[in-house]
Enzyme design. Structure first.
Site, PDB file in Angstrom:
ATOM      1  N   HIS A 147       3.207  -3.776  18.102  1.00 20.97           N
ATOM      2  CA  HIS A 147       2.377  -3.701  16.883  1.00 20.97           C
ATOM      3  C   HIS A 147       2.420  -2.284  16.318  1.00 20.97           C
ATOM      4  CE1 HIS A 147      -1.101  -5.161  14.361  1.00 20.97           C
ATOM      5  NE2 HIS A 147      -1.074  -3.854  14.104  1.00 20.97           N
TER       6      HIS A 147
ATOM      7  N   HIS B  56       3.075   0.201  12.391  1.00 19.86           N
ATOM      8  CA  HIS B  56       3.180   0.258  10.917  1.00 19.86           C
ATOM      9  C   HIS B  56       4.159   1.372  10.562  1.00 19.86           C
ATOM     10  CE1 HIS B  56      -0.215  -2.467  10.010  1.00 19.86           C
ATOM     11  NE2 HIS B  56      -0.575  -2.096  11.232  1.00 19.86           N
TER      12      HIS B  56
ATOM     13  N   GLN C  74      -1.356  -6.546   3.288  1.00 22.36           N
ATOM     14  CA  GLN C  74      -2.447  -5.608   3.644  1.00 22.36           C
ATOM     15  C   GLN C  74      -3.732  -5.854   2.845  1.00 22.36           C
ATOM     16  OE1 GLN C  74      -2.744  -2.168   5.719  1.00 22.36           O
ATOM     17  NE2 GLN C  74      -4.612  -3.316   5.367  1.00 22.36           N
TER      18      GLN C  74
ATOM     19  N   HIS D 139      -3.020  -9.630  11.820  1.00 26.61           N
ATOM     20  CA  HIS D 139      -4.177  -8.786  12.076  1.00 26.61           C
ATOM     21  C   HIS D 139      -5.368  -9.735  12.033  1.00 26.61           C
ATOM     22  CE1 HIS D 139      -1.415  -5.592  11.106  1.00 26.61           C
ATOM     23  NE2 HIS D 139      -2.319  -4.678  11.338  1.00 26.61           N
TER      24      HIS D 139
ATOM     25  N   GLU E 114     -10.187  -7.730  13.083  1.00 23.69           N
ATOM     26  CA  GLU E 114     -10.249  -6.294  13.388  1.00 23.69           C
ATOM     27  C   GLU E 114     -11.556  -5.777  12.804  1.00 23.69           C
ATOM     28  OE1 GLU E 114      -7.108  -3.833  11.872  1.00 23.69           O
ATOM     29  OE2 GLU E 114      -7.709  -2.115  13.080  1.00 23.69           O
TER      30      GLU E 114
ATOM     31  N   ASP F 288       0.277   0.845  17.096  1.00 23.18           N
ATOM     32  CA  ASP F 288      -0.334   0.578  15.789  1.00 23.18           C
ATOM     33  C   ASP F 288      -0.036   1.683  14.783  1.00 23.18           C
ATOM     34  OD1 ASP F 288      -1.726  -0.767  13.831  1.00 23.18           O
ATOM     35  OD2 ASP F 288      -3.698  -0.563  14.737  1.00 23.18           O
TER      36      ASP F 288
HETATM   37 FE   FE2 Z   1      -2.134  -2.830  12.559  1.00 25.44          FE
END
Ligand code: FE2
Length: 429
Positions: free
Chosen positions: A61, A63, A156, A214, A217, A313
């Site tokens: 995971h 970005h 996102q 996701h 979270e 992440d």
């Molecule tokens: Fe993430």
């Protein structure tokens, strides 16, 4: 070194506890493992010196479109997830494809040097230009000889909340992005969140793709999209192909409810990903004291038979100002936050950044067995627990049978009679 010169590592320790093992590599694959193997005449021999030869680290995971953008255009003042998302929104119009590629390639250098040879990265599809998608598709191709990059089409701003996100997400998949992403807790309502899970799982089923959302979270104990994710995974027969990332709300959920949820997740063969560095940093920001840790229930998920992996992440981006691509740092933080301090618990944290993470990605030929790809890392440690404790040096990193990175062992210049200069980190009794 010739492209297919055989390679023999002598005297390694292995993750399963075997010691004094030789590992022979031919044509990019592991050809033999055993004691006192004969070296082929044309082989390059590397002395492992009892160090741990482990399969490479895998980050399930990440970005990569945001990495190394720390401070652009400003830093996250509150330190919250929501300010991070807002900050990323400010940065997006300023992005150029070249800057995205340059930063991603720099991170890949760091990753390879740390023995991190497979990364699943989310890529934001809410920019109509799809600049980040095109940049990371290019990077995926460029770095393929060195590391496996798997891309997730990540809306996102919410696949329903953002007007063009669904169309963009489909375009990204058409361009070759590998996995369907989502963010149900960021949609406008719980109902929209559930609807986003349904439509994204159906899209993945239609296209034969994996899913990684996701999911929840949040510190909100009533954020229960993981239940919906398990339901649609089961309904659509996507067992073993769907991942819930973060799942931080599980930390705050009612215990009785979790006792019902865990078997549903197991039934659907969901994978779970905790991101310890980020969860401990971003969650609990609305608490005074006591302040919640916020990471999902890692030992309980593992005990329920659910595959749990740890992700990095973020590294130096709108959400997190630190990091270096070191999955042993991730494992160490996960171990602490989850209080997994038993020998079995610590070993499970090593698995969470290696074999469990490889299972999330569905990597073929991963592992330290005969016939697997010759991808591995020689650590300056004797076993997985010592590797986590020391965040051990990556002495040698091998990809498809070629050494792709090296770091010298730690040494100390105490010139005392009868003592070697190399540092011995093991416990003496
Ligand atoms: Fe993430």
């Amino acid at each position: 070194m010739q492209e297919h010169q055989p390679l023999l590592f002598r005297g390694a320790s292995l993750v399963d506890g075997r010691v004094d093992q030789d590992v022979l590599v031919r044509a990019g694959r592991i050809a033999a493992i055993g004691t006192a193997l004969a070296a082929p005449a044309d082989a390059r021999v590397i002395e492992a010196g009892g160090g741990l030869l482990a399969p490479p680290f895998v980050d399930p995971h990440f970005h990569m479109d945001a990495t190394l953008s720390y401070g652009l255009p400003r830093v996250n003042a509150s330190g919250t997830l929501l300010e991070g998302i807002a900050l990323w929104g400010e940065l997006k119009p300023e992005l150029t494809q070249q800057a995205l590629v340059d930063r991603a390639l720099q991170y890949c250098d760091w990753a390879v040097a740390k023995g991190l040879l497979a990364i699943r990265t989310h890529v934001d599809v809410c920019d109509d230009r799809l600049l980040a998608v095109e940049a990371l598709l290019q990077v995926r191709k460029t770095v393929a000889p060195y590391l496996d990059l798997q891309l997730v089409a990540f809306p996102q701003d919410g696949v329903l909340r953002s007007p063009t996100a669904l169309a963009n997400l489909k375009r990204a998949l058409d361009l070759g992005v590998d996995v369907v992403g989502g963010i149900p807790h960021f949609e406008r309502t719980m109902a929209d969140g559930a609807e986003s899970v349904r439509l994204l799982c159906e899209l993945a089923a239609e296209r034969g793709l994996r899913v990684d959302m996701h999911c929840d979270e949040s510190d909100d104990p009533l954020s229960r999209h993981v239940e919906t994710l398990a339901f649609h995974t089961h309904r659509l027969g996507l067992h073993g192909r769907v991942t819930g990332s973060h799942l931080t709300s599980m930390h705050s959920m009612d215990n009785y409810y979790v006792s019902k949820l865990l078997p549903l997740m197991r039934e659907a063969q969901l994978h779970a990903i905790a991101n310890p560095l980020i969860n401990i940093t971003l969650q609990g920001r609305h608490d005074t004291y006591p302040k919640r840790r916020g990471m999902t229930r890692v030992p309980e998920l593992m005990a329920a038979g659910i595959n749990v992996a740890f992700g990095h992440d973020c590294v130096m981006d709108p959400w997190y100002s630190l990091g270096s691509g070191d999955m042993l740092e991730v494992a160490q933080m996960g171990l602490h936050v989850a209080q997994m301090t038993s020998q079995a618990g610590m070993r499970a944290c090593f698995d969470a950044v290696t074999v469990n993470a490889a299972r999330v990605l569905g990597l073929e030929g991963y592992g330290l067995d005969v016939g697997c790809h010759a991808d591995f890392v020689l650590l300056q440690a004797r076993d997985p627990v010592e590797a986590i404790r020391l965040r051990a040096q990556r002495l040698q990193v091998v990809r498809r049978g070629r050494v792709v990175a090296q770091t010298p062992a730690a040494t100390a210049a105490l010139h005392l009679p009868g003592r070697p200069q190399s540092v011995d980190w093991t416990l003496r009794r």
